[in-house]
Write a protein that holds these residues in place. Structure first.
Motif, mmCIF file in Angstrom:
data_model
loop_
_atom_site.group_PDB
_atom_site.id
_atom_site.type_symbol
_atom_site.label_atom_id
_atom_site.label_comp_id
_atom_site.label_asym_id
_atom_site.label_seq_id
_atom_site.Cartn_x
_atom_site.Cartn_y
_atom_site.Cartn_z
ATOM 1 N N ALA A 1 33.587 49.052 46.406
ATOM 2 C CA ALA A 1 32.406 49.354 47.225
ATOM 3 C C ALA A 1 31.740 48.088 47.738
ATOM 4 N N VAL A 2 31.722 47.040 46.930
ATOM 5 C CA VAL A 2 31.129 45.763 47.358
ATOM 6 C C VAL A 2 31.892 45.210 48.557
ATOM 7 N N VAL A 3 33.227 45.255 48.486
ATOM 8 C CA VAL A 3 34.053 44.758 49.594
ATOM 9 C C VAL A 3 33.796 45.571 50.859
ATOM 10 N N LEU A 4 33.794 46.883 50.737
ATOM 11 C CA LEU A 4 33.629 47.740 51.910
ATOM 12 C C LEU A 4 32.212 47.650 52.479
ATOM 13 N N LEU B 1 41.123 43.417 41.759
ATOM 14 C CA LEU B 1 39.921 43.142 42.544
ATOM 15 C C LEU B 1 39.207 41.873 42.102
ATOM 16 N N THR B 2 39.188 41.631 40.804
ATOM 17 C CA THR B 2 38.362 40.547 40.268
ATOM 18 C C THR B 2 39.091 39.214 40.324
ATOM 19 N N PHE C 1 40.225 44.517 56.181
ATOM 20 C CA PHE C 1 39.991 44.692 54.748
ATOM 21 C C PHE C 1 40.538 43.509 53.936
ATOM 22 N N PRO C 2 41.777 43.067 54.162
ATOM 23 C CA PRO C 2 42.276 41.915 53.394
ATOM 24 C C PRO C 2 41.430 40.655 53.597
ATOM 25 N N GLU C 3 40.949 40.436 54.816
ATOM 26 C CA GLU C 3 40.143 39.239 55.085
ATOM 27 C C GLU C 3 38.819 39.288 54.331
ATOM 28 N N THR D 1 35.130 38.131 49.602
ATOM 29 C CA THR D 1 34.172 38.783 48.703
ATOM 30 C C THR D 1 34.591 38.693 47.244
ATOM 31 N N ARG D 2 35.868 38.534 47.006
ATOM 32 C CA ARG D 2 36.409 38.597 45.651
ATOM 33 C C ARG D 2 35.775 37.593 44.699
#
Length: 545
Positions: free
Chosen positions: A177-180, A260-261, A191-193, A198-199
């Motif tokens: 959710a943070v990424v989106l 994700l992390t 999304f990959p960028e 954000t990771r």
């Protein structure tokens, strides 16, 4: 970032004695994190869910959860005009609305999201009835509400966050959710960028290597539940399959957490060594768990228990043992003897924890209980996950043994296991028995709490026990035939030491062990040390993000 603001997501919190919104050690640890953060006045916002029905279904307290929330200092979040603040998440094709119950300690907060609102459909009001629903599709719905709803609630409350800490796979969707959310804010970028950028703000903790740590679900079911939410952000299930797809083809929230992390930790050295994960950038760090001393240390020890004389130390331990026995008598009717060596086994009933070892030979157990001059008595407490059929069978074996006439009145099984019971158990035990299969116990903080109060250890060399010199605080159980070893060591070594009284009438050698246990925990295994390591290794500039 010298002192970053942290949003900490966890599926469960044992934050209050009368709020059964936790299943075991994971929830207790999460609550200890919150309490230590509050004590240190950290900018720390913890997020979870309200579960309106008790985890085990046998909670004797009949009060509604909303009443218990209010009694424990939680209030529904409202804006300046007094209007309730809501957040939304899309589950399947349904919009689920949530309110937030918030408890605040200066800069530290605990936010519990609640879907049981009249504006939701009945099936959505019931999403969070029970922690860890037996239906994995319902569990996924809970995880969508916690993850996407939690991130949306942070935004609605205006809470700025530097680091998002995902506690177990159940919370992995918060990272997604943070990424989106960042994608939506930018209005551009793939999304990959955005994920790559954000990771660096996402960290995680893995508490167990067992499948029960998260859910495995076929992608068709995942698409039905999660797909509409993803499409609302401009991506599809295909975009997250590389992050969450198991070799078997199923969706795994645990794998999603690891992928994700940027950094994630295990909770003991042996846990990290045994952990299986397949992403080189997510190699697990070790941050061994610790316990919040201000919650678990019995009050009668005072601020400096190690400064007490031997006679005072022994007297206060006896007081704690008697308090434990008063509770046992009230719950079970069993009248244990406050002068007898008392062995406690207390934790969640699961096959890898092997609760059945103690009752594997009832005749040998009875012999221990009535040996002239050095009798032993036993207390067992713990519940199985309602979805764990093997755990339920093992629990029933222990319950049946506790009712056997051979063992009465020196074997007690406690039917209600909650924070109140847990405190009395760790504070009143003489010997703490820990029997997991080596390599399966993530850490074992219940043993830390017992040692904090002076209990000696009889344990498999697993979790935190594997990191210490066991000879200074107790005894190690061998991997081979541990059941026989329990009986033999109690009879030949442990009980004789407990009953060895010198001219003073005190068990001087045993008291030396008490001091060593307390000293070890106070110096090395507190929640303060643990939280400070999180800030250095995962959250801060020193973590070389």
């Amino acid at each position: 970032m010298n002192n970053p603001s942290v949003a900490y997501f966890s599926a469960e919190y044992a934050i209050a004695d009368d709020m059964p919104i936790y299943a075991g050690g994971l929830g207790v640890l999460a609550a200890d994190m919150v309490l230590e953060a509050a004590r240190l006045n950290k900018s720390f916002t913890a997020l979870g869910l309200v579960y309106h029905l008790a985890f085990t279904g046998d909670d004797p307290d009949q009060r509604p959860m909303t009443e218990r929330l209010r009694v424990n200092g939680f209030e529904v979040a409202k804006d300046a005009s007094g209007k309730i603040i809501h957040a939304k998440a899309l589950v399947a094709n349904r919009t689920v609305v949530m309110q937030a119950w918030v408890k605040t300690w200066d800069r530290t907060r605990l936010i519990l999201l609640d879907t049981n609102l009249s504006k939701n459909a009945p099936e959505d009001r019931a999403i969070c009835d029970r922690l860890y629903a037996s239906d994995p599709t319902l569990q996924l719905a809970q995880e969508i509400c916690l993850g996407f709803g939690g991130v949306a609630m942070l935004e609605a409350l205006g809470i700025e966050t530097d680091i998002y800490h995902l506690n177990e796979g159940h919370t992995a969707l918060a990272g997604l959710a943070v990424v989106l959310q960042e994608m939506r804010k930018r209005g551009h970028g793939t999304f990959p960028e955005v994920f790559k950028d954000t990771r660096k703000r996402l960290v995680g903790t893995k508490h167990t290597i067992l499948p029960g740590a998260g859910i495995l679900l076929d992608w068709e079911s995942v698409d039905r539940q999660l797909g509409p939410m993803l499409r609302g952000f401009g991506i599809s299930i295909a975009d997250i399959k590389p992050l969450a797809g198991q070799a078997s083809g199923d969706y795994s929230d645990t794998k999603l957490l690891i992928k994700l992390t940027l950094k994630a930790n295990g909770v003991s050295e042996i846990h990290v060594a045994a952990e299986l994960h397949d992403h080189p950038l997510s190699k697990l760090l070790c941050i061994t768990n610790g316990v919040y001393r201000h919650r678990w240390l019995a009050q009668n020890w005072g601020e400096s228990p190690l400064e007490l004389s031997d006679s005072e130390l022994w007297m206060r331990h006896g007081e704690n043992r008697r308090r434990l026995f008063e509770m046992i008598r009230a719950q079970t009717g069993e009248a244990l003897d406050p002068e007898i060596l008392t062995v406690v086994w207390a934790r969640r009933m699961a096959s890898y924890k092997r609760p059945e070892l103690l009752v594997s030979d009832l005749n040998r157990l009875k012999r221990l209980m009535y040996i002239s001059g050095q009798p032993v008595q036993f207390v067992v407490a713990g519940r199985a996950n309602p979805a764990d059929t093997v755990g339920l069978e093992l629990m029933q074996r222990v319950i049946t043994a506790s009712k056997h006439p051979l063992l009465s009145p020196r074997f007690a099984y406690l039917p209600y296991y909650n924070p109140v019971t847990a405190k009395l158990l760790v504070q009143g035990a003489d010997l703490w028995l820990n029997t997991p299969i080596r390599g399966y116990e993530a850490c074992g903080t219940s043993g830390m709490k017992a040692s904090l109060n002076g209990a000696l250890q009889l344990s498999t060399s697993d979790g935190w026990i594997d990191e210490v010199d066991i000879d200074t605080i107790g005894w190690n159980l061998p991997d081979r035939d541990p059941a026989t070893a329990i009986y033999k060591m109690l009879e030949e070594t442990i009980a004789p030491l407990f009953y060895d009284r010198g001219e003073s009438g005190l068990p001087s050698s045993w008291i030396k062990f008490i001091r060593a246990n307390m000293k070890l925990i106070l110096e090395h295994f507190t929640a303060r040390r643990m939280l400070e390591e999180y800030y250095v290794k995962l959250y801060g500039a020193e973590s070389e993000r």
